[in-house]
Write a protein that holds these residues in place. Structure first.
Motif, short mmCIF file in Angstrom:
data_model
loop_
_atom_site.label_atom_id
_atom_site.label_comp_id
_atom_site.label_asym_id
_atom_site.label_seq_id
_atom_site.Cartn_x
_atom_site.Cartn_y
_atom_site.Cartn_z
N UNK A 43 -0.41 4.53 -1.60
CA UNK A 43 0.01 3.14 -1.79
C UNK A 43 1.52 3.02 -1.87
N UNK A 44 2.13 3.86 -2.67
CA UNK A 44 3.59 3.86 -2.80
C UNK A 44 4.25 4.25 -1.48
N UNK A 45 3.65 5.19 -0.76
CA UNK A 45 4.22 5.65 0.50
C UNK A 45 4.33 4.52 1.52
N UNK A 46 3.23 3.80 1.73
CA UNK A 46 3.26 2.72 2.71
C UNK A 46 4.13 1.55 2.24
N UNK A 47 4.11 1.28 0.94
CA UNK A 47 4.97 0.20 0.43
C UNK A 47 6.44 0.53 0.67
N UNK A 48 6.81 1.77 0.41
CA UNK A 48 8.21 2.17 0.59
C UNK A 48 8.63 2.11 2.06
N UNK A 49 7.72 2.51 2.96
CA UNK A 49 8.04 2.39 4.38
C UNK A 49 8.15 0.93 4.79
N UNK A 50 7.24 0.10 4.32
CA UNK A 50 7.22 -1.31 4.68
C UNK A 50 8.47 -2.02 4.19
N UNK A 51 8.94 -1.65 3.02
CA UNK A 51 10.11 -2.30 2.41
C UNK A 51 11.39 -1.54 2.69
N UNK A 52 11.32 -0.53 3.54
CA UNK A 52 12.47 0.27 3.96
C UNK A 52 13.23 0.86 2.77
N UNK A 53 12.45 1.40 1.85
CA UNK A 53 13.05 2.08 0.70
C UNK A 53 13.24 3.57 0.94
#
Length: 328
Positions: A304-314
């Protein structure tokens, strides 16, 4: 038939993903099949964010780039066996089952975390197989995500004169660190040495402006190949602006559809998908294409954190790898 618990990174709703466990009955491999335990899988940010993470309506498993260690093979399988590492088109799952023709053994000593990028190299290697441009002609690559970065390295390593473009400084820096020699923030339409002299534009961003700029910089009868998926409308550019350039520059504007190349070698056809993967693995093993700095490694339970970080360009890296060796 055996029973075991298998894990899969599962999209359950828009922007919701979890690691799910399921007990399964596992049949022995068929004569031309192999069973394997996953070592690493690679997230394809464009496809997985656009086609799964942002829009999921029910349980679905993404991913199509995996390196796995073979556990068991069928009686007709040759070329690899139990204990060998192979590249396959596997999803984000703890175990893989695949046909013998759709796995490529890793060269000796090649790390799985490096080898898995061969799958993404294959995207632009299809264009390398089909383009009429030949070294040392000029190539412009627009968009330096995973596919564009690897594409710039591939074409440069084959003797083309490559100019790679991306508005994001961190992506330009990664390309430079990977050895791409000419990296710029935009398509250099004001550069007289390039405008009207580019044989191939490899458009990897999916952005309308990049397509238009590509048509403007291409030489007469140059190719502009649409590799990047246009997930959303980014500009108000009219179609007339693009077709005007295509018509007056005699440009070949075409799809960069990866699967235009046959999956396996075929009579009277140049190249193949799995032939390209085998070459990509060799190039990675030789250091001809570099992936250091392009990725970070996470555990599948952090999906969950992985995809969120990619989506938000973190992420500082271009993509993330799931390490399945200690799953869950």
């Amino acid at each position: 038939m055996i029973k075991r618990v298998e894990y899969a990174v599962t999209f359950t709703a828009p922007r919701t993903v979890e690691l799910r466990a399921e007990e399964r009955e596992v049949a022995p491999p068929g004569p031309e099949e192999a069973l394997a335990t996953t070592v690493v899988t690679l997230i394809s940010p464009g496809t997985e964010l656009g086609a799964f993470y942002r829009v999921a309506r029910g349980p679905s498993v993404g991913g199509y780039a995996a390196v796995a260690r073979v556990d068991e093979v069928g009686s007709a399988v040759a070329g690899f066996g139990p204990g060998d590492l192979v590249l396959c088109l596997g999803p984000h799952c703890s175990h893989q089952r695949f046909h013998r023709s759709e796995a490529v053994p890793l060269p000796s000593g090649l790390a799985p975390q490096t080898a898995v990028f061969a799958r993404m190299m294959g995207v632009t290697m299809s264009t390398l197989t089909t383009t009429v441009a030949r070294p040392p002609e000029r190539v412009v690559v627009t968009g330096l995500g995973v596919v564009g970065n690897l594409g710039a390295q591939i074409f440069q390593s084959c003797g083309y004169r490559v100019t790679a473009c991306d508005p994001l400084e961190d992506r330009r820096n990664l390309a430079l660190a990977c050895g791409v020699r000419d990296v710029r923030p935009a398509v250099p339409l004001d550069d007289a040495s390039l405008r009207g002299r580019v044989a191939l534009v490899l458009e990897c961003s999916g952005h309308e402006q990049a397509v238009l700029d590509g048509c403007r910089i291409a030489r007469k009868r140059g190719e502009v190949v649409l590799v990047g998926v246009p997930w959303e409308k980014r500009t108000n550019i009219a179609a007339h602006e693009i077709i005007h350039e295509v018509f007056h520059r005699y440009a070949v504007l075409r799809s960069g559809w990866e699967w235009e190349v046959p999956r396996q070698p075929t009579d009277f056809m140049a190249g193949s998908i799995f032939g390209n993967y085998a070459a990509a693995l060799e190039w990675l093993a030789q250091g001809r294409v570099r992936v250091d700095g392009l990725y970070e490694v996470v555990a599948p339970r952090q999906c969950q954190e992985a995809y969120r970080n990619l989506d938000e360009r973190r992420c500082r890296a271009l993509t993330l790898l799931f390490d399945w060796t200690n799953c869950p």
